[in-house]
Design an enzyme around this catalytic site. Structure first.
Site, PDB file in Angstrom:
ATOM      1  N   GLU B  48     -20.855   5.132 -19.832  1.00  0.00           N
ATOM      2  CA  GLU B  48     -21.510   5.375 -18.445  1.00  0.00           C
ATOM      3  C   GLU B  48     -22.700   6.237 -18.470  1.00  0.00           C
ATOM      4  OE1 GLU B  48     -20.176   3.614 -15.841  1.00  0.00           O
ATOM      5  OE2 GLU B  48     -18.467   3.142 -16.358  1.00  0.00           O
ATOM      6  N   ASN B  52     -26.386   4.528 -17.894  1.00  0.00           N
ATOM      7  CA  ASN B  52     -27.266   5.278 -16.957  1.00  0.00           C
ATOM      8  C   ASN B  52     -28.786   5.463 -17.411  1.00  0.00           C
ATOM      9  OD1 ASN B  52     -25.402   4.999 -14.758  1.00  0.00           O
ATOM     10  ND2 ASN B  52     -25.112   7.391 -14.897  1.00  0.00           N
ATOM     11  N   ARG B 106     -24.828  -2.941  -9.981  1.00  0.00           N
ATOM     12  CA  ARG B 106     -24.159  -1.371 -10.018  1.00  0.00           C
ATOM     13  C   ARG B 106     -23.245  -1.318  -8.892  1.00  0.00           C
ATOM     14  NH1 ARG B 106     -25.750  -2.126 -14.188  1.00  0.00           N
ATOM     15  NH2 ARG B 106     -23.728  -1.466 -14.600  1.00  0.00           N
TER      16      ARG B 106
HETATM   17  N1  LIG Z   1     -30.078   9.297 -16.705  1.00  0.00           N
HETATM   18  C1  LIG Z   1     -30.336   9.038 -15.236  1.00  0.00           C
HETATM   19  N2  LIG Z   1     -31.745   8.770 -15.055  1.00  0.00           N
HETATM   20  C2  LIG Z   1     -32.067   8.515 -13.652  1.00  0.00           C
HETATM   21  N3  LIG Z   1     -31.206   8.457 -12.771  1.00  0.00           N
HETATM   22  C3  LIG Z   1     -29.952   8.278 -13.064  1.00  0.00           C
HETATM   23  C4  LIG Z   1     -29.324   8.710 -14.342  1.00  0.00           C
HETATM   24  N4  LIG Z   1     -27.961   8.610 -14.211  1.00  0.00           N
HETATM   25  C5  LIG Z   1     -27.872   8.347 -12.827  1.00  0.00           C
HETATM   26  N5  LIG Z   1     -28.952   8.192 -12.204  1.00  0.00           N
HETATM   27  C6  LIG Z   1     -28.898   8.074 -10.659  1.00  0.00           C
HETATM   28  O1  LIG Z   1     -27.639   8.504 -10.300  1.00  0.00           O
HETATM   29  C7  LIG Z   1     -27.001   7.330  -9.545  1.00  0.00           C
HETATM   30  C8  LIG Z   1     -25.587   7.064  -9.831  1.00  0.00           C
HETATM   31  O2  LIG Z   1     -25.282   7.124 -11.091  1.00  0.00           O
HETATM   32  P1  LIG Z   1     -23.556   6.241 -11.365  1.00  0.00           P
HETATM   33  O3  LIG Z   1     -23.757   5.952 -12.602  1.00  0.00           O
HETATM   34  O4  LIG Z   1     -22.542   7.050 -10.731  1.00  0.00           O
HETATM   35  O5  LIG Z   1     -24.075   5.034 -10.526  1.00  0.00           O
HETATM   36  P2  LIG Z   1     -24.627   3.588 -11.011  1.00  0.00           P
HETATM   37  O6  LIG Z   1     -25.192   3.451 -12.313  1.00  0.00           O
HETATM   38  O7  LIG Z   1     -25.546   3.414  -9.928  1.00  0.00           O
HETATM   39  O8  LIG Z   1     -23.635   2.542 -10.887  1.00  0.00           O
HETATM   40  P3  LIG Z   1     -22.365   1.956 -11.859  1.00  0.00           P
HETATM   41  O9  LIG Z   1     -22.525   3.350 -13.000  1.00  0.00           O
HETATM   42  O10 LIG Z   1     -21.176   1.916 -11.102  1.00  0.00           O
HETATM   43  O11 LIG Z   1     -22.990   0.975 -12.455  1.00  0.00           O
HETATM   44  C9  LIG Z   1     -27.752   6.253 -10.015  1.00  0.00           C
HETATM   45  O12 LIG Z   1     -27.804   4.800  -9.096  1.00  0.00           O
HETATM   46  C10 LIG Z   1     -29.106   6.563 -10.410  1.00  0.00           C
HETATM   47  O13 LIG Z   1     -29.938   6.656  -9.148  1.00  0.00           O
HETATM   48 MG   LIG Z   2     -23.991   4.290 -13.656  1.00  0.00          MG
END
Ligand SMILES: Nc1ncnc2c1ncn2[C@@H]1O[C@H](COP(=O)(O)OP(=O)(O)OP(=O)(O)O)[C@@H](O)[C@H]1O
Ligand SMILES: [Mg+2]
Lengths: 101, 147
Positions: B48, B52, B106
């Site tokens: 995860e 990200n 996502r």
């Molecule tokens: N390393 C990162 N750099 C920039 N933004 C991030 C990063 N990690 C998370 N985010 C932001 O936080 C949000 C939530 O992250 P999360 O992993 O909970 O969900 P997601 O990646 O959108 O979906 P999923 O993990 O279910 O595929 C992301 O949509 C993004 O906007």
């Molecule tokens: Mg994610």
């Protein structure tokens, strides 16, 4: 093949295999979506027995199939969920939406 | 607390490296003789955090992702995943279940999964500078442990 489909007469069974992560999910999602469009199933069974790893990318695959079949008035059942995938799906609350057998 | 062992890897934000990062973390954790469930929890949380970076931190370019693994005397494992990408404007909001700035591929559950599989998840981010996610998990003490 990460997606293998069998069945007909609007009863479709799709077996997913391998690692359902961001790297592999798009191909799986596209193939599954194509099969659903082709077969218009009333009942879709997703067999996860061959899935060696799943993360949140797999959740999107399942939810997409769930919606797509739902739009056809059909139902989705997910079977043979390996332990690791089950923990991910439970943590995300997907088990409250999709039927697991 | 000082780590008793430490390792680090650095890789490009290519999706093929998601599996690499999971396996590298699992290999490092193996010296504690973890249970299969513990290994899977670590792999899931790492997947995860690294995904990200690949998806969100560098949306339209390749960038660098680093992962530092540390082992402490109390049998706890700390995994730090770092990027130099776009950063997060509002970390509290980003951590909410189902919050996503991503596409239909996502689901906004990544942080929720990290939180439920790890004992602690810390996020530090600066818009335009990058993000550091620190995961911590205490493992059960078992006889086969190498350290
Ligand atoms: N390393 C990162 N750099 C920039 N933004 C991030 C990063 N990690 C998370 N985010 C932001 O936080 C949000 C939530 O992250 P999360 O992993 O909970 O969900 P997601 O990646 O959108 O979906 P999923 O993990 O279910 O595929 C992301 O949509 C993004 O906007
Ligand atoms: Mg994610």
């Amino acid at each position: 093949m990460p997606v293998t489909c069998t069945g007909g007469g609007r009863v479709l069974r799709a077996a997913l295999s391998g690692e359902v992560d961001h790297h592999g999910a798009r191909a799986i999602m596209e193939e599954l979506s194509r099969q659903i469009d082709l077969e218009l199933p009333r009942e879709l069974t997703l067999d996860l027995a061959g899935v060696t790893f799943m993360d949140s990318s797999g959740i999107a695959v399942l939810l997409r199939a769930y919606r797509q079949v739902g739009e056809l008035g059909g139902s989705l059942t997910v079977v043979h969920v390996p332990d690791q995938a089950a923990r991910v799906l439970r943590a995300a609350g997907v088990d409250r939406l999709i039927k697991f057998a | 607390m000082k780590p008793i062992n430490e390792a680090a890897v650095s890789f490009l934000s290519r999706s093929a490296n998601e599996g690499f990062a999971r396996t590298a973390a699992a290999c490092f954790a193996a010296q504690l003789d973890p249970t299969l469930e513990e290994v899977n929890d670590i792999k899931t949380a790492v997947s995860e955090a690294v995904t990200n970076c690949i998806v969100h931190a560098y949306p339209d370019r390749l960038g660098r992702v680093s992962m530092r693994l540390r082992l402490f005397e109390d049998n706890s494992l700390e995994i730090q995943v770092k990027d130099w990408g776009v950063g997060i404007d509002d970390v509290d909001q980003a951590r909410q279940p189902m919050f996503t700035t991503g596409s239909a591929e996502r689901s906004g559950m990544g942080f929720t999964i990290m939180e439920s599989f790890m004992d602690a998840v810390k996020v530090r981010s600066r818009p335009g500078k990058g993000t550091v996610v620190t995961l911590r998990r205490k493992l059960s003490r078992r006889l086969g442990a190498a350290v």
